[in-house]
Design an enzyme around this catalytic site. Sequence first.
Site, short mmCIF file in Angstrom:
data_model
loop_
_atom_site.label_atom_id
_atom_site.label_comp_id
_atom_site.label_asym_id
_atom_site.label_seq_id
_atom_site.Cartn_x
_atom_site.Cartn_y
_atom_site.Cartn_z
N GLU A 166 -56.00 -33.02 5.89
CA GLU A 166 -54.90 -33.83 5.33
C GLU A 166 -55.15 -35.33 5.35
O GLU A 166 -54.34 -36.10 5.85
CB GLU A 166 -53.59 -33.47 6.05
CG GLU A 166 -53.28 -31.98 5.96
CD GLU A 166 -51.98 -31.58 6.69
OE1 GLU A 166 -51.40 -32.41 7.39
OE2 GLU A 166 -51.57 -30.42 6.52
N GLU A 271 -54.36 -21.43 4.46
CA GLU A 271 -53.10 -21.34 5.22
C GLU A 271 -52.02 -20.69 4.37
O GLU A 271 -50.87 -21.15 4.31
CB GLU A 271 -52.64 -22.74 5.66
CG GLU A 271 -53.69 -23.48 6.47
CD GLU A 271 -53.21 -24.81 7.05
OE1 GLU A 271 -52.00 -25.09 7.05
OE2 GLU A 271 -54.09 -25.58 7.50
#
Length: 360
Positions: A166, A271
């Site tokens: 991220e 994910e």
Amino acid sequence: MKSISKSFMTLMAVAMMLSCERCSGEAPYNGARPASEPVSALKEAPFPFGAAVTPALLYDNAQYATVVKRELNSLTGENAMKMDMISKGYGLYDWTGGDRVAQFARDNGMRIHGHTLVWYRSLPNWWMDNFSGDRDAWIALLTTYITDVVTHFKAQGVTSWDVVNEAFEDDGSWRHCVWYDNIGQDYMDIAFQTAHAADPDALLFYNDYGMEYSAAKRVAICNEMKAMLGRGIPIDGIGLQMHVNVNTPKYDMVAALDAAAELNLKIHISELDVAVNDINRPDPTLTFTDELKEKQKTAYKSMVEAYRALPSDLQFGITLWGVHDAQAWLAPNPDWPLPFDKDFNKKLAYDGIIEALERK
Ligand code: XIL
């Protein structure tokens, strides 16, 4: 001689038919089992199928362990290998949780994917409160941590890592975080180089969310990956988190996967979950209606279909972000984002995945 050339011609004809199938945009089935046989577990997919797991549940919840063993062949620690769980001081580590995940995976012949070395969250309190220093000191902190962690978990059987997680905002700009602010943009390069030096065999991934809904983020990430490859940075793959929801259109999923595939890097749906509630503004009174169950099934099916259409050599695998609804990170919203319900029953979502895996 004649009969050899005849069978050669037959082989060529079959090969041409197969390559035409590829031309139509549909990848031929590449799995270990014949496409005509029913799929009876997620791990029969033609690529690894895994989930993010919690050590306490693996060892203390027999039903959870049974489903993990029956369905999956790849494990990621949901939190067990994050920095705040491991780093207890400069050069001081607690490996307990990560080792338990790795041990379970090894005992059951599963792949172990490490998550995550560098993130703007899950930062350890000890240095958030006490650490200060110049750029070199921050680089030393980062590289010491990465070297020690990758070295430790290499010996535990970890074969791949989310190295940086991220690093970008939804508008495509770099995220301001301790790493960016204290080291600068090249914390990314440094992280990958350090991980590679510690374990030259490990596959190294950049991992992020939102490449399906934000074109700006998609472009920024792909440009940075290309630039890193151009600079000779050892990066092997890209992780698309894919925290999607029941309304995410298939073309958004395909856009993210296609952009990643153009980089010719391995692609990990890292994910996966399909939220029912709004992740940012959840409705506390929401119930899981039959209509929502069907929509969730469709979303799971679309995702797996889109993934299967990728070239097989780019398919690193699909990892669910949890196993069953009761322990999902989104459960308190409320939400029911996973293929198994709170009692470990297979949901329609599970059937959607299986249908996508069975399609020829
Ligand atoms: C989440 C875990 O699921 C939670 O248990 C924890 O409290 C916070 O982190 N993106 C990531 C994951 O890369 O590490 C996050 O996991 C979910 C979003």
